[in-house]
Write a protein that holds these residues in place. Structure first.
Motif, PDB file in Angstrom:
ATOM      1  N   ASP A  13       0.884  -1.091   0.038  1.00 53.88           N
ATOM      2  CA  ASP A  13      -0.019   0.154   0.014  1.00 53.88           C
ATOM      3  C   ASP A  13       0.882   1.114   0.112  1.00 53.88           C
ATOM      4  O   ASP A  13       1.888   1.206   0.733  1.00 53.88           O
ATOM      5  N   PRO A  14       0.436   2.354  -0.703  1.00 51.56           N
ATOM      6  CA  PRO A  14       1.296   3.622  -0.782  1.00 51.56           C
ATOM      7  C   PRO A  14       1.469   4.130   0.491  1.00 51.56           C
ATOM      8  O   PRO A  14       0.155   4.338   1.411  1.00 51.56           O
ATOM      9  N   GLN A  15       2.330   4.870   1.012  1.00 55.27           N
ATOM     10  CA  GLN A  15       2.515   5.495   2.493  1.00 55.27           C
ATOM     11  C   GLN A  15       2.810   6.845   2.201  1.00 55.27           C
ATOM     12  O   GLN A  15       3.642   7.371   1.103  1.00 55.27           O
ATOM     13  N   TRP A  16       1.914   7.857   2.774  1.00 52.43           N
ATOM     14  CA  TRP A  16       2.105   9.165   2.651  1.00 52.43           C
ATOM     15  C   TRP A  16       2.908   9.668   3.713  1.00 52.43           C
ATOM     16  O   TRP A  16       2.752   9.412   5.066  1.00 52.43           O
ATOM     17  N   PRO A  17       3.903  10.562   3.399  1.00 50.07           N
ATOM     18  CA  PRO A  17       4.616  11.248   4.306  1.00 50.07           C
ATOM     19  C   PRO A  17       3.975  12.144   5.198  1.00 50.07           C
ATOM     20  O   PRO A  17       3.043  13.201   4.870  1.00 50.07           O
ATOM     21  N   VAL A  18       4.236  12.234   6.506  1.00 50.57           N
ATOM     22  CA  VAL A  18       3.874  13.029   7.495  1.00 50.57           C
ATOM     23  C   VAL A  18       4.879  13.956   8.145  1.00 50.57           C
ATOM     24  O   VAL A  18       5.672  13.533   8.406  1.00 50.57           O
ATOM     25  N   THR A  19       4.427  15.031   8.114  1.00 53.16           N
ATOM     26  CA  THR A  19       5.633  16.396   8.467  1.00 53.16           C
ATOM     27  C   THR A  19       5.764  16.339  10.042  1.00 53.16           C
ATOM     28  O   THR A  19       4.885  15.718  10.903  1.00 53.16           O
TER      29      THR A  19
END
Length: 385
Positions: free
Chosen positions: A358-364
């Motif tokens: 699954d795609p992972q979204w970066p979190v700031t």
């Protein structure tokens, strides 16, 4: 084995009952030639064994070699041995001993073997009886069975559901060994079953002071009650206008009172089988005498074996409904080369292969350390209906 010999004189008869409860076998010796004392011997023998119904008895009719001695049948009738009963082991043997005692007769040897066998069997029976566990004093009480039946939990409607399980409480030792009181035994007894002619009904009349029973007993049903309890019959108008699907059809009085003629009675009887009738059976095939004595050769045994055939066709297992393709004989007997075996092996995955994920979204970092405001917390709560 220990043998205790007690004489039969009147002064020694009082000792018989002292040793009788401890013995395993009673050997009663009578004189076959003394006819006058046989009635006394009969009375004494029956008095000895009347209180012990399982004690084996061996009666030795001695002095059979003397002239005028009673035979075995006469001794049996004189002592009334048939009245002793079938539950007890009882034997009657005729014996005699030589005057000089130099020779032992065969009857004495048979009596010796029989006595030894009976003593051994009685001893083993007593050991087995002592080894059995004793029954409790209250085990034979029928009221206790009723109490145990009432103490069992009732079956619930959801008993078959394994999720609905109640806690099982253990019983203490005092509860298991407690004796029921007379008050407990009285309600535990079965109720009296009043039959058809034993019912007693009482009519209660309501008054100002309360309910007062009237003294009116009905032991038997009246004709009026019996008539009212019968089911109502259908009216004749309904029987004439009812649909044809109804299974009941009226029968005229003429048909009910009709007297059949002898011809009709004769035709109503089932026909009998003909005297020469034979049920169908298979025709037996005669077998010659040579065929019954013939032996099977090796050639016949080999020909009798089923033939192992190779299937010249194959199909794809993943598609059972696909067309079956025939396989030639040369393909079935072909031997694969090393190159073919190497190509038939599945390929290995590359060292740098990464499986799909699954795609992972970066979190700031600011989003990780942010604190939600009361407004956001309020909006994040689900709506209340």
């Amino acid at each position: 084995m220990e043998f205790l010999e007690i004489g039969g004189s009147e002064s020694l008869r009082s000792y018989w009952k002292m040793y009788l409860p401890k013995v395993l076998l009673l050997v009663f010796v009578v004189d076959s030639a003394d006819h006058a004392r046989l009635p006394v011997a009969k009375q004494l023998l029956h008095q000895l064994i009347q209180n012990n119904s399982t004690l084996p008895v061996v009666v030795l009719a001695n002095k059979q070699d003397l002239k005028g001695a009673y035979c075995i049948t006469d001794i049996h009738d004189a002592l009334a041995l048939s009245d002793i009963g079938d539950e007890r082991k009882m034997f009657l043997i005729g014996t005699h001993v030589a005057e000089d005692g130099s020779e032992i007769s065969s009857s004495m040897k048979d009596a010796k073997e029989l006595i030894a066998q009976l003593v051994l069997e009685t001893h083993l029976d007593r050991i087995l009886a002592l080894a059995e566990p004793k029954k409790a004093a209250c085990e034979s009480d029928p009221s206790l069975d009723r109490i145990l039946a009432l103490a069992e939990p009732k079956k619930a409607a959801c008993e078959s559901d394994p999720r609905n399980q109640e806690t099982i409480w253990t019983l203490s030792g005092g509860t298991m060994t407690a004796q029921p009181s007379s008050r407990t035994l009285a309600p535990a007894k079965h109720r009296k079953d009043f039959g058809k002619h034993q019912r007693r009904s009482v009519i209660w009349e309501s008054t100002i002071c309360g309910c007062v029973p009237l003294r009116k007993d009905f032991s038997f049903l009246s004709d009026r009650l019996l008539k009212l309890s019968e089911p109502k019959k259908c009216p004749p108008a309904y029987l004439l206008q009812r649909p044809r699907e109804s299974p009941e059809w009226p029968v005229s009085p003429a048909a009910l009172s009709y007297d059949p003629s002898p011809r009709i009675l004769k035709l109503a009887r089932p026909k009998k089988l003909h005297p020469e009738f034979q049920p169908p059976r298979e025709l037996p095939i005669p077998v010659s005498h040579l065929a019954t004595l013939a032996r099977i050769s090796m050639r016949l045994e080999r020909l009798a074996e089923p033939c192992a055939r190779r299937l010249p066709c194959c199909c794809n297992r993943s598609f059972p409904d696909s067309v079956i393709c025939p396989v030639s004989k040369s393909a079935q007997e072909a031997i694969a080369s090393p190159r073919t075996i190497e190509l038939a092996r599945p390929r290995k995955l590359h060292l740098g292969y990464v499986p799909p994920r699954d795609p992972q979204w970066p979190v700031t970092t600011a989003a990780k350390h942010a604190v939600a405001t009361p407004r956001l917390v309020k909006l994040a709560q689900p709506r209340s209906r």
